[in-house]
Enzyme design. Structure first.
Site, PDB file in Angstrom:
ATOM      1  N   SER A   1      54.927 -27.599  61.496  1.00 48.10           N
ATOM      2  CA  SER A   1      55.461 -26.328  60.963  1.00 48.10           C
ATOM      3  C   SER A   1      56.819 -26.067  61.596  1.00 48.10           C
ATOM      4  O   SER A   1      56.929 -26.033  62.828  1.00 48.10           O
ATOM      5  CB  SER A   1      54.541 -25.162  61.308  1.00 48.10           C
ATOM      6  OG  SER A   1      53.258 -25.356  60.783  1.00 48.10           O
TER       7      SER A   1
ATOM      8  N   ARG B   1      51.480 -19.010  69.255  1.00 48.88           N
ATOM      9  CA  ARG B   1      52.611 -19.939  69.446  1.00 48.88           C
ATOM     10  C   ARG B   1      53.555 -19.466  70.545  1.00 48.88           C
ATOM     11  O   ARG B   1      54.781 -19.597  70.430  1.00 48.88           O
ATOM     12  CB  ARG B   1      53.407 -20.116  68.146  1.00 48.88           C
ATOM     13  CG  ARG B   1      52.655 -20.798  67.024  1.00 48.88           C
ATOM     14  CD  ARG B   1      52.294 -22.236  67.382  1.00 48.88           C
ATOM     15  NE  ARG B   1      51.779 -22.972  66.229  1.00 48.88           N
ATOM     16  CZ  ARG B   1      50.495 -23.012  65.892  1.00 48.88           C
ATOM     17  NH1 ARG B   1      49.595 -22.366  66.612  1.00 48.88           N
ATOM     18  NH2 ARG B   1      50.108 -23.714  64.838  1.00 48.88           N
TER      19      ARG B   1
ATOM     20  N   GLU C   1      59.710 -22.238  64.850  1.00 54.01           N
ATOM     21  CA  GLU C   1      58.713 -22.615  65.853  1.00 54.01           C
ATOM     22  C   GLU C   1      59.221 -23.790  66.685  1.00 54.01           C
ATOM     23  O   GLU C   1      58.963 -23.911  67.872  1.00 54.01           O
ATOM     24  CB  GLU C   1      57.391 -22.998  65.156  1.00 54.01           C
ATOM     25  CG  GLU C   1      56.254 -23.238  66.123  1.00 54.01           C
ATOM     26  CD  GLU C   1      55.296 -24.307  65.666  1.00 54.01           C
ATOM     27  OE1 GLU C   1      55.558 -25.499  65.926  1.00 54.01           O
ATOM     28  OE2 GLU C   1      54.269 -23.941  65.059  1.00 54.01           O
TER      29      GLU C   1
END
Ligand code: FAD
Ligand code: EPU
Length: 359
Positions: free
Chosen positions: A259, A185, A355
């Site tokens: 998420s 990520r 995130e």
């Protein structure tokens, strides 16, 4: 020069420049339909670009050089906690092309192509590599930013290069795989080069000889359930899509950005005592002697799964997904995410990192 003359000159310059520059800039635009959380926010200016030339010209406009900029694709990984006092550039550059050389295929797509349209094009053409990334919302241009990943594959596994324009100069630059410094990520575009480049197109290295990746437990289980022994890329794409639909809320009905937090990466020193205390701790091996914890499990253990807190909360099938149950503001979602971070930290000593990009 006397002050009045100077002011007159400035006014003339202003009048000469502004009408040209402002013609493609819209003012005071609602961003509610441009973010999948569906939270309210406005931007002072908004421009949508449909070609690399448009983008380069926009970046070279004098007025644009003076404004704070925010780039948007599909708005599926942002949370607006306030209005944006600057220019939002929505990148809608279209186009998909493919070059086939024996078994190797290089597919290039414009930054504005909807990610799942690219996946469907590749799966339909028999080009293997993107099928595990089926149904991820958003655009091609955003895919390198956080090195999107799902079901055992990350963008870095298929990335060839991308073309981007420097915000400060409008100059074009090609980024190779090494340049991008991809990690879980993460990429150079979230670190050293944060806010400095706009991606215009991305090239992927795919293959006509499918090497199917079914290592992810949930895919294996579904293949067995469906009695598929020799899966095709179309089978994998369909299974991944079905799993995603069963777990994740559809942003067109329940606002969310997938998420909300990353799965935390911790080292052995932190991991061993944690496992000794919580024997059912969900974890996976990760590169560089790290262990990846399932943030969804940590959040669920703190009693947050499926809860409604005002207009926000977590999703009933996935505690890692924060949702807008209707009329939530970004600030409300953000404050709720703070509550989760604090709770998880006090119970497990693990600090969750968001995130989603907070604006
Ligand atoms: P945006 O939200 O518009 O932008 C995201 C960031 O990228 C911002 O910082 C923006 O400034 C920047 N950006 C966007 N376009 C460009 C560009 N052309 N040039 C430079 N910067 C740019 N992500 C995963 O990795 N895996 C998943 O499985 C996954 N599942 C999801 C499921 C749901 C239901 C949702 C809503 C989201 C999910 N996501 C997932 C997150 C999201 O889909 C990805 O991060 C996606 O790449 C975001 O694309 P976007 O075009 O919407 O980007
Ligand atoms: N879990 C729980 N409770 C929950 C959710 C998860 O206990 O409420 C535990 C379960 O043990 C489950 C495990 O966590 O088996 C993993 O859950 P899941 O397979 O749903 O994956 P995830 O780790 O929660 C990650 C990505 C997703 C990606 C999936 C599939 C991150 C931050 N998220 O989620 O990406 O789709 O794996 O590969 O890495 C996104 O980035 O927006 C996103 C949705």
């Amino acid at each position: 020069m006397p002050l009045t003359c100077l002011l007159q000159l400035l006014t003339i310059t202003f009048v000469l420049y502004i009408p040209i520059d402002m013609s493609i800039l819209q003012e005071n635009i609602s961003l509610k339909s441009f973010n999948t959380f569906g939270v309210p926010a406005h931007s002072d200016y908004f421009a949508e670009v449909f070609s690399e030339t448009d983008l380069q010209e926009l970046l070279r406009m004098p007025i644009v050089k003076q404004l704070p900029l925010l780039v948007l694709g599909g708005g599926s990984n942002v949370l607006f906690t306030k209005d944006f006092n600057g220019l939002v550039i929505k990148v809608s550059i279209p186009g998909i092309s493919a070059v086939v050389e024996q078994d190797d295929v290089t597919v290039t797509a414009g930054a504005g192509v909807v990610w799942n349209d690219l996946v469907k094009y590749c799966v339909g053409s028999g080009f293997a590599g993107l099928e595990n990334l089926s149904l991820i919302p958003g655009t091609v241009g955003a895919s390198p930013i956080q090195n999107i990943g799902a079901y055992g594959v990350e963008l870095k596994d298929v990335f060839e290069s991308c073309t981007a324009y420097e915000i400060a100069t409008g100059d074009e630059r090609t980024f190779s795989f090494d340049d991008c410094k991809f990690a879980y990520r993460d990429s150079i575009f979230k670190n050293e080069l944060k806010g400095q480049y706009i991606i215009a197109k991305v090239s992927f290295k795919l293959n006509t000889k499918a090497s199917i990746n079914t290592q992810y437990g949930a895919i294996q289980a579904e293949l067995t359930k469906r009695g598929i022994l020799d899966p095709t890329i179309a089978d994998v794409s369909e299974i991944v899509s079905d799993i995603r639909v069963s777990k994740l809320p559809d942003p067109s009905t329940i606002g969310n950005a997938g998420s909300f937090f990353k799965n935390p990466l911790i080292d052995d020193i932190q991991f061993e005592p944690l496992l000794a205390k919580f024997s059912d701790l969900v974890h996976y091996p990760a590169p560089n002697q790290k262990v990846k914890l399932a943030a969804g499990w940590l959040i669920e253990q703190c009693g947050f799964k499926g809860i409604v807190a005002g207009h926000t909360g977590t999703w009933k099938n996935q505690a890692l997904v924060l949702v807008n149950y209707g009329n939530a503001t970004g600030k409300e979602v953000f404050d709720f995410s703070d509550r989760i971070i604090n709770e998880v930290y006090s119970r497990f000593g693990v600090m969750l990192e968001r995130e989603v990009n907070i604006v």
